[in-house]
Design a protein around this motif. Structure first.
Motif, PDB file in Angstrom:
ATOM      1  N   LYS A 248      56.023   1.335  83.145  1.00  0.00           N
ATOM      2  CA  LYS A 248      55.956   1.334  81.302  1.00  0.00           C
ATOM      3  C   LYS A 248      54.707   0.529  81.107  1.00  0.00           C
ATOM      4  N   ARG A 249      54.178   1.027  80.123  1.00  0.00           N
ATOM      5  CA  ARG A 249      53.260   0.077  79.295  1.00  0.00           C
ATOM      6  C   ARG A 249      53.547  -1.139  78.814  1.00  0.00           C
ATOM      7  N   THR A 250      53.125  -2.013  79.512  1.00  0.00           N
ATOM      8  CA  THR A 250      53.488  -3.531  79.350  1.00  0.00           C
ATOM      9  C   THR A 250      52.386  -4.519  78.889  1.00  0.00           C
ATOM     10  N   ASP A 251      52.752  -5.636  78.226  1.00  0.00           N
ATOM     11  CA  ASP A 251      51.866  -6.677  77.968  1.00  0.00           C
ATOM     12  C   ASP A 251      52.192  -7.743  78.832  1.00  0.00           C
ATOM     13  N   VAL A 252      51.037  -8.010  79.816  1.00  0.00           N
ATOM     14  CA  VAL A 252      51.486  -9.023  80.933  1.00  0.00           C
ATOM     15  C   VAL A 252      51.657 -10.440  79.998  1.00  0.00           C
ATOM     16  N   HIS A 253      50.917 -10.624  79.210  1.00  0.00           N
ATOM     17  CA  HIS A 253      50.944 -12.155  78.473  1.00  0.00           C
ATOM     18  C   HIS A 253      52.432 -12.148  77.958  1.00  0.00           C
ATOM     19  N   GLU A 254      53.029 -11.313  77.276  1.00  0.00           N
ATOM     20  CA  GLU A 254      54.696 -11.117  77.072  1.00  0.00           C
ATOM     21  C   GLU A 254      55.303 -11.804  77.978  1.00  0.00           C
ATOM     22  N   GLY A 255      55.264 -11.011  79.327  1.00  0.00           N
ATOM     23  CA  GLY A 255      56.013 -11.481  80.210  1.00  0.00           C
ATOM     24  C   GLY A 255      55.869 -12.620  80.799  1.00  0.00           C
ATOM     25  N   ILE A 256      54.823 -13.246  80.855  1.00  0.00           N
ATOM     26  CA  ILE A 256      54.422 -14.577  81.057  1.00  0.00           C
ATOM     27  C   ILE A 256      55.020 -15.522  80.245  1.00  0.00           C
ATOM     28  N   GLU A 257      54.825 -15.316  79.086  1.00  0.00           N
ATOM     29  CA  GLU A 257      55.602 -16.142  77.828  1.00  0.00           C
ATOM     30  C   GLU A 257      57.191 -16.305  78.044  1.00  0.00           C
ATOM     31  N   ASN A 258      57.727 -15.017  78.106  1.00  0.00           N
ATOM     32  CA  ASN A 258      58.871 -15.051  78.363  1.00  0.00           C
ATOM     33  C   ASN A 258      59.667 -15.932  79.637  1.00  0.00           C
ATOM     34  N   THR A 259      58.782 -15.678  80.619  1.00  0.00           N
ATOM     35  CA  THR A 259      59.015 -16.475  81.857  1.00  0.00           C
ATOM     36  C   THR A 259      59.089 -17.943  81.712  1.00  0.00           C
ATOM     37  N   LEU A 260      57.992 -18.320  81.123  1.00  0.00           N
ATOM     38  CA  LEU A 260      57.740 -19.702  80.924  1.00  0.00           C
ATOM     39  C   LEU A 260      58.905 -20.379  79.835  1.00  0.00           C
ATOM     40  N   MET A 261      59.282 -19.462  78.915  1.00  0.00           N
ATOM     41  CA  MET A 261      60.483 -20.101  78.110  1.00  0.00           C
ATOM     42  C   MET A 261      61.814 -20.183  78.916  1.00  0.00           C
ATOM     43  N   LEU A 262      61.765 -19.274  79.836  1.00  0.00           N
ATOM     44  CA  LEU A 262      63.191 -19.295  80.581  1.00  0.00           C
ATOM     45  C   LEU A 262      62.929 -20.592  81.430  1.00  0.00           C
ATOM     46  N   LEU A 263      61.984 -21.036  81.725  1.00  0.00           N
ATOM     47  CA  LEU A 263      61.641 -22.152  82.670  1.00  0.00           C
ATOM     48  C   LEU A 263      61.236 -23.352  81.890  1.00  0.00           C
ATOM     49  N   GLY A 264      61.556 -23.259  80.626  1.00  0.00           N
ATOM     50  CA  GLY A 264      61.173 -24.537  79.513  1.00  0.00           C
ATOM     51  C   GLY A 264      61.920 -25.783  80.094  1.00  0.00           C
ATOM     52  N   ASN A 265      63.028 -25.683  80.753  1.00  0.00           N
ATOM     53  CA  ASN A 265      63.881 -26.876  80.935  1.00  0.00           C
ATOM     54  C   ASN A 265      63.097 -27.768  82.015  1.00  0.00           C
ATOM     55  N   ARG A 266      62.635 -26.781  82.932  1.00  0.00           N
ATOM     56  CA  ARG A 266      62.104 -27.473  84.279  1.00  0.00           C
ATOM     57  C   ARG A 266      60.878 -28.014  84.080  1.00  0.00           C
TER      58      ARG A 266
END
Length: 841
Positions: free
Chosen positions: A659-677
């Protein structure tokens, strides 16, 4: 003509002297002759040289002037009462002799021709200057008589009257030598001299006389005479004209006998033409140098060889064409040849800047000619092709020798004659080692080798040779040779060629394959065991594949467990927040309901009780606070929605394949999920995120797998930071000193590099040792305690980036001891099946 006194002071200087030495008369008169002429490169002549010259002597054979002209000097002394009171010098300009002319004869002829011009002018000047006094006239007469008697040739005066008649006012007594008539006879009857002129030359004589009369220019004529005795002579006449007051033309000049010169010239021309044709007919380059190392003769082959014109080289030396060092070397070689007479031979490379270097042979030898003067004859021979062929032959022999020495076998030539007689024409040196017989033994008798063939293989050998000889197909045979100490297996390969005498010649190679045959036997014995083991290996591989799938899934579940824990923590806060605010909303709602009921009972005019209740409930405050509570509830629900949305985007459950994907969006989603750590813990402060995002295009990728890579690398970075914080805390407790903790940081940088995008994730946690870095991408390798990982995280990352996305995943420690992972992914991906297996690290 130059006149000078006993002290060497110049007292007479005619126009020809001014022309020859480039000094006007007024510049020369009064100067000392040796001082003046030293300025014209005559410093080697001193005054004593002139003084020692006798009356008939020649001062110098040839004297160079300015490096361009050569002159011959004749000195006539003036005597008075037995003493020498002065000298008259007659200078004759001559042509520099060459190696192809008679030097002495030509010099004499040229000098006589020039003397006429200068003598005439000098006589006229002397007669004019000495007419003032009788004594001066007598001295001048003495000098003139001495001059006329000693000058080579006939001094004369010829007058052409205005009426066209001719007479000869003066002619020197030396006329008897040329005309066979006395001076009186010629003066009495001038026509006798004119009648001697050859009829074929009279027209040119009259033409030159007419031109001299019209322009008053110097008269020069060369013509033939027939003397009274019947002899034919060549004479040269040179004279300068002077117009008298009554209009007559008076020539003063000199006549020279040039018969010998003409004859020599004709002979030289004939000899020169013969020599030129002879030399140019030689195919090899030929050159001749004189004693001064000047080139005087070159043939056409030499000019073509060096690539220069003949006229550009004649008269020059090697210094005009070569470097000083090269020219000096050749000069010394040539000098030895000219002095010792020993022939010089050498071989060297010749480089002329136009072509490839040539290898030439040079031969130089001395010979004598023309007054016993030495000359050097040189010949060149182009050996380039010969040297190239010799070098090629040597190189070929060297390669052949090396080939025969290094080939793992025996090279040979096998001949089967038309009479079917076998013989070996060539056998390489290593035949003794392989076949047990030396090359000389095999070449002496072919049976020496053929009889060693194993009896069971002899029939196949004979048949293969016969078939190859008949069909001329390549010969290929395997068989055994029975040696004295062992049996060897040999494979022979060769290609046949039919010779003009119907014999067959094979060029081939015999290779020792004994070890190969032994290996084949071993392979056959182990083949059965291998078949059995293969089946077991297949079963084991299938088991390993199943295990790997389970481990990968276990790793995913491990990561998912961490992810769910983080999500649960993130959802718990807003849920509790909403729950706490809902109690207040419920109370506010009940109070409002009571108020509404009272309003309904007492409306439209509230009574005091409603008013009191309104005041007790602080209705105005409730009216203001209620929207805030609703807004807080809304923010909490939006937070829950964002977390759920990030979880959905991270897992990409609704997307399959590229799929055509925005890498920055993927990084931000990952960071949000790791926000607690990332939040502050007991052992460390909050982890600082440093983002250096550049503009990068969307890319073709497997989004969920790529997000898993980000999750694994970022989670490892947090683990490294936590490990560094725990280690720092432990050290601080052990030393009882409170150390200042390092500010934890994770830096994420993105940029485009050609047709790829690059993501670099750097942390300042515990660095990775060199030993660990060698195995970090291997499956099942982990540094974490049991229960905290399976060792498949980075291996899956490597498979995802390198195998699935055809990119690059590298670990790069920084100069300041930080840990950096670099991910490089192409912007576009080739179409790939979603089920295509992922390559291993």
């Amino acid at each position: 003509m130059i006149e000078w006194d006993s002290d060497g002071i110049i007292i007479g200087w005619n126009a020809s002297a001014a022309e020859l030495f480039s000094f006007f008369e007024d510049e020369a008169i009064g100067q000392r002759i040796d001082v003046l002429l030293a300025q014209r490169q005559l410093a080697d002549l001193e005054l004593g040289d002139w003084m020692r010259c006798d009356r008939k002597g020649v001062l110098r054979e040839y004297v160079g002037i300015g490096g361009k002209k050569l002159c011959r000097w004749f000195n006539t002394p003036f005597m008075s009462k037995g003493d020498r009171v002065g000298t008259l010098s007659t200078i004759v300009e001559v042509i520099q002799p060459s190696a192809k002319s008679n030097e002495e004869l030509r010099s004499q002829l040229q000098s006589r021709t020039q003397v006429l011009r200068h003598t005439t002018a000098r006589l006229k000047l002397a007669m004019a200057e000495r007419t003032q006094t009788h004594a001066a006239l007598r001295d001048s007469e003495i000098r003139f008589q001495n001059l006329a008697a000693n000058v080579p040739g006939v001094v004369y005066q010829l007058c052409r009257r205005t009426d066209g008649s001719h007479d000869i006012p003066y002619i020197s007594a030396t006329c008897q030598d040329i005309y066979e008539l006395s001076a009186d006879a010629i003066q009495t009857e001038p026509k006798r001299v004119l009648d001697m002129i050859d009829p074929d030359d009279r027209l040119s004589l009259e033409l030159t006389m007419r031109q001299s009369t019209e322009k008053l220019s110097t008269w020069h004529s060369e013509h033939r005479l027939v003397t009274p005795s019947g002899k034919t002579k060549w004479v040269s006449m040179d004279a300068k004209p002077q117009k008298t007051e009554n209009g007559d033309i008076l020539w003063s000049g000199i006549v020279l006998d040039i018969t010998d010169r003409k004859q020599t010239s004709q002979q030289l021309q004939t000899s020169h033409a013969f020599l030129e044709n002879l030399v140019n007919g030689i195919a090899d380059p030929v050159f001749v140098k004189d004693r001064n190392h000047q080139l005087i003769l070159l043939n056409d082959a030499f000019c073509e060889f060096v690539g220069r014109k003949r006229e550009d080289m004649v008269g020059k030396t090697d210094k005009d064409f070569m470097t000083p060092q090269k020219a000096d070397t050749i000069w010394q070689q040539d000098e030895r040849v000219l002095v010792t007479g020993k022939t010089h031979r050498s071989e060297d490379y010749f480089i002329d800047g136009r072509k490839q270097p040539k290898f030439i042979s040079v031969t130089k030898s001395r010979f004598y000619a023309l007054a016993d003067k030495p000359y050097m004859l040189g010949t060149l021979r182009d050996l380039t092709e010969k040297v190239i062929a010799q070098n090629a032959l040597k190189e070929s022999e060297k390669r052949l020798k090396k080939l025969t020495a290094n080939v793992p076998g025996v090279l040979y030539q096998f001949l089967l004659s038309a009479e079917l007689k076998p013989s070996f024409q060539f056998v390489s040196l290593n035949s003794k080692e392989i076949l047990g017989a030396t090359p000389s033994e095999i070449k002496a008798d072919a049976a020496t080798l053929i009889d060693l063939i194993h009896p069971d293989d002899r029939a196949a050998f004979d048949q293969s040779v016969a078939e190859s000889a008949q069909t001329l197909n390549d010969w290929n045979w395997q068989g055994r040779f029975v040696l004295s100490d062992r049996t060897v297996w040999v494979q022979g390969v060769s290609r046949p060629e039919r010779l003009p005498d119907n014999g067959i010649l094979w060029d081939g190679l015999l290779i020792d394959i004994t070890a190969l045959k032994q290996t084949e036997a071993e392979l056959q014995r182990s083949e059965r065991q291998l078949r059995l083991q293969t089946q077991k290996i297949k079963e084991t591989l299938q088991t390993l594949k199943d295990t790997q799938v389970k481990l990968v899934q276990s790793e995913k579940m491990s990561s998912l467990g961490q992810l769910v824990a983080g999500i649960a923590h993130e959802i718990n806060n807003p849920v509790n927040f909403i729950h706490g605010n809902l109690n207040h909303v419920n109370n506010y709602t009940q109070d409002l309901q009571k108020l509404v009921r009272l309003y309904q009972a007492h409306y439209p005019t509230p009574d005091s009780e409603i008013q009191t209740l309104t005041d007790d409930l602080e209705l105005d405050y409730v009216a203001k606070d209620l929207p805030k509570l609703v807004q807080s509830i809304r923010q909490g629900t939006e937070r829950i929605r964002d977390i759920v949305l990030s979880l959905r985007n991270f897992s990409r459950l609704d997307e399959v394949g590229l799929k055509r994907t925005d890498v920055h969006e993927g990084i931000e989603n990952t960071l949000m999920l790791l926000g607690n750590r990332l939040k502050e813990t007991v052992t460390r402060p909050k982890i600082e995120l440093i983002k250096a995002y550049e503009h990068i295009p969307v890319i073709d990728c497997y989004a969920s797998q790529l997000n898993q890579v980000f999750m694994n690398i970022l989670a490892n970075a947090i683990d490294a930071i936590d490990g560094a914080a725990a280690l720092a805390t432990k050290k601080s407790e052990d030393t009882a000193n409170q150390a200042t903790p390092q500010s934890p940081q994770i830096a994420i940088q993105t940029f485009q590099k050609s047709e790829h995008i690059v993501i670099q994730i750097t942390n300042n946690g515990l660095p990775i040792s060199q030993k660990v870095s060698q195995y970090m991408f291997d499956p099942f390798f982990t540094t974490k305690p049991i229960g905290q990982g399976t060792g498949m995280g980075l291996a899956i990352c490597y498979q995802t980036i390198v195998g699935l996305h055809r990119g690059i995943l590298e670990y790069r420690p920084t100069a300041d001891h930080k840990t950096a992972f670099l991910i490089e992914i192409p912007v576009t991906q080739a179409v790939k099946s979603a089920t295509e297996p992922v390559a291993g690290p």
